[in-house]
Design a protein around this motif. Structure first.
Motif, PDB file in Angstrom:
ATOM      1  N   ALA A  15       0.689  -1.257   0.051  1.00  0.00           N
ATOM      2  CA  ALA A  15      -0.047  -0.020   0.151  1.00  0.00           C
ATOM      3  C   ALA A  15       0.863   1.274  -0.012  1.00  0.00           C
ATOM      4  O   ALA A  15       0.562   2.220   0.493  1.00  0.00           O
ATOM      5  CB  ALA A  15      -0.906   0.204   1.113  1.00  0.00           C
ATOM      6  N   VAL A  16       1.993   1.206  -0.619  1.00  0.00           N
ATOM      7  CA  VAL A  16       2.686   2.430  -0.824  1.00  0.00           C
ATOM      8  C   VAL A  16       2.156   3.295  -2.096  1.00  0.00           C
ATOM      9  O   VAL A  16       1.834   2.877  -3.109  1.00  0.00           O
ATOM     10  CB  VAL A  16       4.175   2.113  -1.196  1.00  0.00           C
ATOM     11  CG1 VAL A  16       5.038   3.445  -1.393  1.00  0.00           C
ATOM     12  CG2 VAL A  16       4.827   1.112   0.056  1.00  0.00           C
ATOM     13  N   THR A  17       2.039   4.554  -1.742  1.00  0.00           N
ATOM     14  CA  THR A  17       1.542   5.546  -2.688  1.00  0.00           C
ATOM     15  C   THR A  17       2.613   5.801  -3.745  1.00  0.00           C
ATOM     16  O   THR A  17       3.793   5.663  -3.468  1.00  0.00           O
ATOM     17  CB  THR A  17       0.901   6.826  -1.797  1.00  0.00           C
ATOM     18  OG1 THR A  17       1.874   7.550  -1.632  1.00  0.00           O
ATOM     19  CG2 THR A  17      -0.161   6.505  -0.967  1.00  0.00           C
ATOM     20  N   ASP A  18       2.091   6.316  -4.873  1.00  0.00           N
ATOM     21  CA  ASP A  18       3.056   6.891  -6.021  1.00  0.00           C
ATOM     22  C   ASP A  18       3.982   8.043  -5.346  1.00  0.00           C
ATOM     23  O   ASP A  18       5.192   7.905  -5.606  1.00  0.00           O
ATOM     24  CB  ASP A  18       2.470   7.119  -6.983  1.00  0.00           C
ATOM     25  CG  ASP A  18       1.534   6.329  -8.093  1.00  0.00           C
ATOM     26  OD1 ASP A  18       2.103   4.892  -7.847  1.00  0.00           O
ATOM     27  OD2 ASP A  18       0.650   6.715  -8.777  1.00  0.00           O
ATOM     28  N   ALA A  19       3.378   8.793  -4.619  1.00  0.00           N
ATOM     29  CA  ALA A  19       4.176   9.975  -3.963  1.00  0.00           C
ATOM     30  C   ALA A  19       5.361   9.550  -3.108  1.00  0.00           C
ATOM     31  O   ALA A  19       6.397   9.771  -2.959  1.00  0.00           O
ATOM     32  CB  ALA A  19       3.183  10.943  -3.275  1.00  0.00           C
ATOM     33  N   GLU A  20       4.930   8.518  -2.253  1.00  0.00           N
ATOM     34  CA  GLU A  20       5.930   7.578  -1.357  1.00  0.00           C
ATOM     35  C   GLU A  20       6.948   6.990  -2.128  1.00  0.00           C
ATOM     36  O   GLU A  20       8.259   7.214  -1.564  1.00  0.00           O
ATOM     37  CB  GLU A  20       5.183   6.743  -0.327  1.00  0.00           C
ATOM     38  CG  GLU A  20       4.370   7.490   0.797  1.00  0.00           C
ATOM     39  CD  GLU A  20       3.386   6.557   1.521  1.00  0.00           C
ATOM     40  OE1 GLU A  20       2.933   6.761   2.474  1.00  0.00           O
ATOM     41  OE2 GLU A  20       3.068   5.467   0.957  1.00  0.00           O
ATOM     42  N   LEU A  21       6.706   6.347  -3.097  1.00  0.00           N
ATOM     43  CA  LEU A  21       7.553   5.686  -4.230  1.00  0.00           C
ATOM     44  C   LEU A  21       8.559   6.642  -4.524  1.00  0.00           C
ATOM     45  O   LEU A  21       9.862   6.682  -4.676  1.00  0.00           O
ATOM     46  CB  LEU A  21       6.900   5.025  -4.996  1.00  0.00           C
ATOM     47  CG  LEU A  21       6.241   3.709  -4.901  1.00  0.00           C
ATOM     48  CD1 LEU A  21       5.633   3.228  -5.908  1.00  0.00           C
ATOM     49  CD2 LEU A  21       7.502   2.698  -4.371  1.00  0.00           C
ATOM     50  N   LEU A  22       7.833   7.929  -5.063  1.00  0.00           N
ATOM     51  CA  LEU A  22       8.869   9.012  -5.812  1.00  0.00           C
ATOM     52  C   LEU A  22       9.715   9.672  -4.551  1.00  0.00           C
ATOM     53  O   LEU A  22      10.919   9.861  -5.063  1.00  0.00           O
ATOM     54  CB  LEU A  22       8.132   9.989  -6.541  1.00  0.00           C
ATOM     55  CG  LEU A  22       8.704  10.946  -7.219  1.00  0.00           C
ATOM     56  CD1 LEU A  22       9.389   9.921  -8.607  1.00  0.00           C
ATOM     57  CD2 LEU A  22       7.732  11.996  -7.784  1.00  0.00           C
ATOM     58  N   THR A  23       9.412   9.813  -3.393  1.00  0.00           N
ATOM     59  CA  THR A  23      10.285  10.539  -2.230  1.00  0.00           C
ATOM     60  C   THR A  23      11.195   9.413  -2.070  1.00  0.00           C
ATOM     61  O   THR A  23      12.323   9.685  -1.986  1.00  0.00           O
ATOM     62  CB  THR A  23       9.122  10.691  -0.990  1.00  0.00           C
ATOM     63  OG1 THR A  23       8.217  11.603  -1.288  1.00  0.00           O
ATOM     64  CG2 THR A  23      10.304  11.083   0.177  1.00  0.00           C
ATOM     65  N   ALA A  24      10.974   7.970  -2.071  1.00  0.00           N
ATOM     66  CA  ALA A  24      11.930   7.046  -1.604  1.00  0.00           C
ATOM     67  C   ALA A  24      12.915   6.915  -2.697  1.00  0.00           C
ATOM     68  O   ALA A  24      14.168   6.746  -2.404  1.00  0.00           O
ATOM     69  CB  ALA A  24      11.188   5.776  -1.520  1.00  0.00           C
ATOM     70  N   HIS A  25      12.527   7.146  -3.857  1.00  0.00           N
ATOM     71  CA  HIS A  25      13.409   7.228  -5.055  1.00  0.00           C
ATOM     72  C   HIS A  25      14.351   8.453  -4.901  1.00  0.00           C
ATOM     73  O   HIS A  25      15.549   8.120  -4.999  1.00  0.00           O
ATOM     74  CB  HIS A  25      12.871   7.082  -6.532  1.00  0.00           C
ATOM     75  CG  HIS A  25      13.695   7.811  -7.662  1.00  0.00           C
ATOM     76  ND1 HIS A  25      14.877   7.044  -8.075  1.00  0.00           N
ATOM     77  CD2 HIS A  25      13.696   9.044  -8.315  1.00  0.00           C
ATOM     78  CE1 HIS A  25      15.424   7.643  -8.918  1.00  0.00           C
ATOM     79  NE2 HIS A  25      14.675   8.813  -9.225  1.00  0.00           N
ATOM     80  N   ILE A  26      13.976   9.394  -4.455  1.00  0.00           N
ATOM     81  CA  ILE A  26      14.677  10.769  -4.463  1.00  0.00           C
ATOM     82  C   ILE A  26      15.734  10.410  -3.268  1.00  0.00           C
ATOM     83  O   ILE A  26      16.973  10.791  -3.129  1.00  0.00           O
ATOM     84  CB  ILE A  26      13.934  12.024  -4.025  1.00  0.00           C
ATOM     85  CG1 ILE A  26      13.041  12.350  -5.191  1.00  0.00           C
ATOM     86  CG2 ILE A  26      14.655  13.052  -3.772  1.00  0.00           C
ATOM     87  CD1 ILE A  26      12.085  13.158  -5.106  1.00  0.00           C
ATOM     88  N   ASN A  27      15.274   9.708  -2.113  1.00  0.00           N
ATOM     89  CA  ASN A  27      16.129   9.332  -1.083  1.00  0.00           C
ATOM     90  C   ASN A  27      16.993   8.179  -1.324  1.00  0.00           C
ATOM     91  O   ASN A  27      17.760   7.744  -0.317  1.00  0.00           O
ATOM     92  CB  ASN A  27      15.280   9.137   0.098  1.00  0.00           C
ATOM     93  CG  ASN A  27      14.482  10.497   0.572  1.00  0.00           C
ATOM     94  OD1 ASN A  27      14.900  11.685   0.426  1.00  0.00           O
ATOM     95  ND2 ASN A  27      13.305  10.373   1.215  1.00  0.00           N
ATOM     96  N   GLY A  28      17.099   7.644  -2.305  1.00  0.00           N
ATOM     97  CA  GLY A  28      18.277   6.727  -2.663  1.00  0.00           C
ATOM     98  C   GLY A  28      17.628   5.391  -2.790  1.00  0.00           C
ATOM     99  O   GLY A  28      18.360   4.337  -2.990  1.00  0.00           O
TER     100      GLY A  28
END
Length: 209
Positions: A15-28
């Motif tokens: 249940a990870v949102t797209d926005a959370e995934l994008l933030t996680a990507h930015i964070n490495g």
């Protein structure tokens, strides 16, 4: 002594949102952006294919768009949904390709001549052939009208959502759709009773929901 279990990546957590995934990507997080691609590549491909009408060009446009999104993830400000942001990048990639090819929109009198040459399709013609005719007709439109029609009439976007993707006022999207439908109507009139026509050239009014 047992080692502590590894913390799952953002892409692996439920249940990870797209926005959370994008933030996680930015964070490495090395897996987060791959999950975004997996979730949305089919719809991005559909938009690109409808807009460009060429599978190879569409594939290149989608690849360019995802590379751009990967690199520019930090510019996402959360003012729209991640999907809207992705669609904007894909549409822009398509429009850039169309402009680089300098395809001349077909003039109104040429559209009329094409309509006069059309003959009704045989009853056994499959929907795929109808879609091919629609795609060919779309190529005759200016790029801005084509992009608006693909989003609203073929992909089911509301006028407001399409306006966010194209970054223009809602009234501009309505106007582009209306002009595009008017130009397509003579060419696609023989398809009026076929389902694919209803997605593109039906002028029953702009969608607002």
């Amino acid at each position: 002594m047992n080692s502590p279990p590894e913390t799952p990546s953002a892409a692996e957590r439920p249940a990870v949102t797209d926005a959370e995934l994008l933030t996680a990507h930015i964070n490495g997080d090395p897996h987060a952006f791959s999950e975004i691609v997996k979730r949305h590549r089919d719809r991005m491909w559909a938009v690109a294919l409808r807009t460009l009408g060429d599978p190879d060009e569409a594939a290149d446009a989608v690849q360019d768009a995802f590379v751009s999104a990967y690199r520019k993830a930090a510019t996402f400000r959360g003012e729209a949904a991640v999907t809207t942001w992705l669609h904007r990048i894909v549409v822009n990639a398509c429009l850039d390709r169309m402009r680089r090819k300098s395809v001349r929109p077909v003039a109104d009198d040429e559209l009329i001549e094409a309509a006069e040459r059309e003959t009704p399709l045989p009853d056994q013609t499959v929907e795929r052939e109808v879609s091919m005719e629609v795609s060919a007709a779309l190529k005759m439109l200016p790029t801005d009208q084509r992009a608006a029609l693909v989003l609203v009439d073929m992909m089911g976007y509301s006028v407001e959502d399409a306006a966010q993707v194209l970054q223009v006022p809602s009234g501009t999207v309505k106007s582009r759709c209306a002009r595009g439908r008017a130009k397509l109507a003579p060419i696609l009139s023989h398809l009026r009773n076929r389902t694919d026509l209803n997605r593109v050239s039906s002028a029953k009014g702009d969608r607002t929901s």
